[in-house]
Each structure stands twice: as C-alpha cells, then as structure tokens.
Design an enzyme around this catalytic site. Structure first.
Site, PDB file in Angstrom:
ATOM      1  CG  HIS A  72      -1.749   1.259   1.299  1.00 27.13           C
ATOM      2  ND1 HIS A  72      -2.882   1.414   0.525  1.00 27.13           N
ATOM      3  CD2 HIS A  72      -1.598   2.405   1.995  1.00 27.13           C
ATOM      4  CE1 HIS A  72      -3.401   2.608   0.773  1.00 27.13           C
ATOM      5  NE2 HIS A  72      -2.653   3.227   1.656  1.00 27.13           N
ATOM      6  CE  LYS A 112      -9.015   2.993   3.599  1.00 28.30           C
ATOM      7  NZ  LYS A 112      -9.356   4.394   3.410  1.00 28.30           N
ATOM      8  CB  SER A 118      -8.530   5.213   7.925  1.00 27.89           C
ATOM      9  OG  SER A 118      -8.937   5.362   6.592  1.00 27.89           O
TER      10      SER A 118
HETATM   11  N1  URA Z   1      -6.074   7.773   3.644  1.00 27.95           N
HETATM   12  C1  URA Z   1      -6.967   6.924   4.182  1.00 27.95           C
HETATM   13  O1  URA Z   1      -7.285   5.897   3.585  1.00 27.95           O
HETATM   14  N2  URA Z   1      -7.513   7.212   5.368  1.00 27.95           N
HETATM   15  C2  URA Z   1      -7.196   8.331   6.059  1.00 27.95           C
HETATM   16  O2  URA Z   1      -7.713   8.523   7.129  1.00 27.95           O
HETATM   17  C3  URA Z   1      -6.271   9.213   5.486  1.00 27.95           C
HETATM   18  C4  URA Z   1      -5.714   8.896   4.269  1.00 27.95           C
END
Ligand code: URA
Ligand code: CA
Length: 433
Positions: free
Chosen positions: A82, A187, A183
C-alpha cells in the site's frame, strides 16, 4: 453502554476497552449513533490520541463493519503493498509482475477514484482489451496459475471507514495518526492481506509533508499490523518530486514496462527493488531481504518479470503485444517540449502541483464522473539536481489539445532552477519493521 459516556471517557484521556470501541463502530455503521456524537468522539481522539491497544481494536472493529475478503483458496502468503499516495507513482504496476515472477501471489483488488492520474485499473486499461470484470472464482484461479491478477472493487468493504472518513473530512479530524492509521490498515486487512508492505511517502506531493509526521504514521501502522497478526513493514520514501519520469496512464504503463525490462528510471527501480524484496521476504520466498533482492534482479535480467506481465495482461483479455511494441499504447495528438528559460540546476519539482498539471491535461479525474484521457500526461526530462541548459527541455507534454497555457504556466511555476549546484533528494529515508 451509552455513547455520551464513551465520548466523555475519551475526552478525559482514558483508555477505551475492546467492547466499547466495538460498540461505537457498530453503532455508527448501523446509524444508531448520530454524526454529531461521532464528530465529538473523533475530536476527542484528535486531542487525546489512542493507545496501541485501542488503535488495534479500532482497526479490527472497522474491518468487521463490512465484508472481509477470503483469499484462503490462494496458495501461499498473500502480501499486499500500500502506498499512501503520490504523484506518478508507478510502483504498483511494476511490483505486481516483479514479485509474482519469483512466486509471490499477488491478488490485487483495485479502484479508480480521483487523483492526478487514474488508479491502477485505469492505467492498465491503456492496454487494449484488458479488463478487471472477472468473477471471484476466476480471479482466484488466475492468481494460483499466474501468481498475479487484478479485480475491480466489489462488495461492502469497511463501511465504517467510508462513513467516518467522510465525517472527518468536514470536522477537521482527518489529520489524526490513530484515525489515519486505522483507516488505512482496516482496508488492507478487509481486502484479505496476510502481510502488508507500506510505502509511506513524505514531502510536498505526499499526504504527510514532513519526515517526522511520515515516521509517526509509518510506525503506527506497523504496530497495528503486527498487533493484529499481520506482519507489516514500512518504507518512508521521497515524494518531494514525482517518482520516475512519467505521470499519466499509458505513459506510466510504458514506464513500468521499461522498468521490468531493466531500463526504468533509477529512483523507481530502486524503490521497487526495496519494496519488492520486503514483499518476497514477508511471503516466505527468501531467507533474507538481500537474497530476495537478488532474486528480483535476476527476474528482471532473465526476462521472467516481463513474461509474467505479458501473461497477466493476456489472461485478463489484454493485448500483450504492447509490451514489445509500446507504440501501440494510446497516443496523444500533440507532443510539446517545455524549454528551460535559463541555465542552471533543477532545485524543485513540486510533486503535487506537477500532478495537478497532469490532471489539467485530462490524465486524472476532477470529479467521480469525469472521463479520463489515457494518452495524455507528462514525462519529466530532468529531476532535482540535474543540470539544464537554457532552451533544453524540462518536460515533454503529451496533450490532446494545443491550448495548454494553463499547464505550461503551472509547470514553470513549480519547476525551480538554481544557479548553484543542488543535491538530489534522498529516495528512501527509513525502513521500519
Ligand atoms: N487515507 C486513508 O485511507 N484514510 C485516512 O484517514 C487518510 C488517508
Ligand atoms: Ca512515474
């Protein structure tokens, strides 16, 4: 449990339990906790921070707010990479085939989204016929067979994050390390990663503009990953200037092909070998990162990396002959050079503004509905530290219109020359494991 009590607890700097965090995330996702209470909570986190344990619980609560992709039918350790975003970041296009060539399974789920250029899928669609509309079973078979496949985003991944991110955006709470780190990590974990390699960018074109902030974010994510049973490492890399030379969709596909061929830009090649060697190591395909790097270099030298890319493209409907004939990629109508106005050394190529210039040409989406022009973009002819003579080209502009005054203005404003020698920026600042 009552939300008001939990807001108060966080406001006063106390540590929330796993059950309390799960209550907040579930309640917010299901609509039982209103935006105003969640805003107050986010602001409390912004000021009071979260402990290591809270960050891990928050991440996993968000993972379980929606679907979790099950990649267990794919043999081997699934390592995901990522990047925290940058300009002209061609690494994903290179790393997929590169690590797949040495046996690391890459099951990539990718989106489109907004930005200076399209996302990975948009870029790959520069290859005629290539598509990501495949069934989950076919996707898994392809990864088992070729070690690499890309599928479009589907399902309902991390709805809690979608809702919370949108709320943070309008309540001045985006810039909080525990909220950003959870966050991003939620994901990746929901998408099925067993292990995670993070490329945290730093500099003008990055989400985190300073090295200190980038390090804090990188360390937070590595800790979360390791605390929830996903081996995680991070590289902090430069994004003061764009990575490589190309910024644009088809232009970046060509740059990726050059890199897989061993003829890519030095910085892009180095970053891919560094990230790639950690991916190979985390996947258990080499006993050290040094050994992994040798394997990757060999895959470039003996053509295996390029072969893997061809097989990947043709397996998803793409015309793989573009790999040997890059002139078959979408072509812009106008190719315009941007001459240097004076002699000197390149001192700045402000990444985010250069990205905006590419977007003005049509390389990226301004709104979700915008169309994307795969052919257009920029190719830098000089990077920071290079000497340039007056009249020599700084950038080649690929455009489908010859009315590009706004683009050239932006480029001149953001490529600064100096009369004295300038040192090239460090590419990789730190590796955090
Ligand atoms: N990118 C993300 O996916 N989440 C965030 O909170 C900030 C940047
Ligand atoms: Ca690039």
């Amino acid at each position: 449990l009552r939300m008001v009590d939990l807001i108060e607890k966080k406001r006063d700097g106390l540590e929330l339990t796993k059950e309390e965090i799960a209550f907040i995330i579930k309640g917010y996702t299901e609509g039982n906790i209103p935006d105003y209470q969640m805003s107050a909570f986010a602001m409390a986190v912004f000021f009071q921070d979260m402990t290591e344990a809270e960050r891990a619980e928050l991440t996993m609560a968000m993972v379980h707010s929606g679907d979790v992709i099950d990649l267990s039918a794919i043999e081997g350790i699934k390592v995901d990479k990522h990047s925290t975003g940058g300009v002209g970041d061609t690494t994903t296009l290179v790393l997929g085939p590169l690590v797949a060539a040495v046996g690391v399974p890459v099951a990539k789920m990718s989106g489109r989204g907004l930005g200076h250029t399209g996302g990975t899928i948009d870029k790959l669609e520069s290859v005629k016929g290539f598509h990501v509309e495949i069934e989950k079973e076919a996707f898994i078979d392809l990864v088992n067979k070729n070690k690499l496949a890309v599928i479009g985003q589907s399902g309902n991944l991390t709805p809690a994050d979608k809702k919370l991110y949108a709320l943070r955006d309008v309540t001045a709470t985006v810039n909080s390390i525990p909220l950003i780190a959870s966050s991003i990590m939620s994901k990746k974990i929901a998408a099925g990663a067993d292990a995670i390699c993070l490329d945290v960018k730093t500099g003008a074109g990055a989400f985190m503009k300073t090295l200190d902030a980038s390090r804090e974010l990188a360390e937070a994510m590595v800790k979360i990953g390791n605390n929830v049973g996903r081996k995680t490492m991070a590289v902090i890399s430069d994004m003061s200037q764009p990575l490589g030379y190309a910024i644009g969709n088809a232009l970046e596909v060509k740059e990726a092909i050059d890199t897989l061929n061993g003829n890519g830009p030095e910085d892009l090649t180095e970053l891919c070998l560094t990230l790639g060697s950690h991916m190979v190591y985390l996947a258990g395909k080499a006993e050290s990162t040094d050994k992994a790097r040798e394997m990757l270099q060999e895959a470039i030298d003996n053509g295996k990396a390029l072969e893997t890319f061809k097989l990947f493209l043709s397996s998803q409907g793409g015309d793989a002959t573009v790999v040997d004939h890059t002139d078959l990629l979408p072509k812009a109508k106008y190719i315009i050079e941007l001459p240097a106005k004076e002699t000197g050394y390149v001192a700045e190529i402000t990444a985010d503004s250069i990205g905006t210039a590419a977007m003005l040409l049509g390389a990226g989406r301004v709104t979700k509905e915008s169309a994307i022009d795969l052919a257009v973009g920029l190719v830098l002819r000089k990077k920071i530290g290079d000497k340039v003579e007056a009249g020599e080209s700084l950038v080649t502009i690929y455009s489908n219109t010859n009315d590009i005054d706004d683009v050239t203005k932006k480029l001149y404003e953001n490529i600064k020359l100096s009369s004295s020698v300038v040192k090239a920026p460090t590419l990789i600042y730190e590796v955090i494991t």
